[in-house]
Design a protein around this motif. Sequence first.
Motif: not given
Length: 295
Positions: A47-51, A55-60, A73-75, A82-85
């Motif tokens: 995925v994009l490095a920015k994602l 915090g992007y993770t497939t666990r979410c 990417l927008t909010d 997501i970083k707080q889980k």
Amino acid sequence: GLPGQPLSRYYNAWKFGGKFEIRERAGSYDRMDRFDINAPICPHGGVLAKLRRNGYTTRCDVMAHDRLMRLLLTDNRAETLIKQKQWDCLRFFFDYVCGGYGQFRPMINICTRHGYTIKDAGLWRDLLLWLDELGIDTRNPKNICPKDLRMAHDEIERQVRALRNKKRAEDLARDARQRERFYREEKGNFIGIGFTGGTIRAYVIPSVAELQKEGEAMHHCVWASRYDLRPDALIFSVRDSRGRRLATVELNLKTLEIVQCRGVHNETPEKDQEIRTLITNNLGLIAEAKKRKTA
């Protein structure tokens, strides 16, 4: 099916050489040409490095991955969650479009600092709203990080329900006092007036409490519709010689005319004409009391 292909239950048959793209979900599931990506993402995919940075993770797995990617990417609020889980908060406040995240953001941060994961954001939000209604501190982790969320939710709901019932009873009592005061101010000159003819007796209902009893006993709306607050309405209760209720009569104080004469369940009462005659023959007493009121 597509041209040149047999009919199929699927709107989108495979069309080799066609384009595949991620699209926004349709406003209705009647649209079959748009999809959420709910399937697991290939662990070796990129995925994009920015994602990744956001915090992007497939666990979410609380929402479609295309929706999650757009949010990240927008909010930046989604990035924080997501970083707080706090994944269920992400689903609840953003994917369900419930709104209100800003109101609860400080409390979510408190939960995160104390290692508390909100497993059911809907129950948790209700809990906080009710705590606030009860005047209980919603910045105290002891109150907003319960070990058993459902049990805490149900207990606070019970307390809120009891508080609302108490307030409702207080409101009703206050309303009753106000109505009683108004009734005595407006109808004080007429209270005590009564007259008898043959086997029936009619008298002005002396209080709002008695008006309520009249409405309940006769099964009509003289109390529920707040006739006591109508300045030009004078209400009589009509009884027979044994004290049995026969009718409730509304007299218009401006015109001194009978507006309505109602028996049980708003039916025409027994001795309807006799009741009307009795009140009409004694309008002089009402007129005299009316003069005293305006003097």
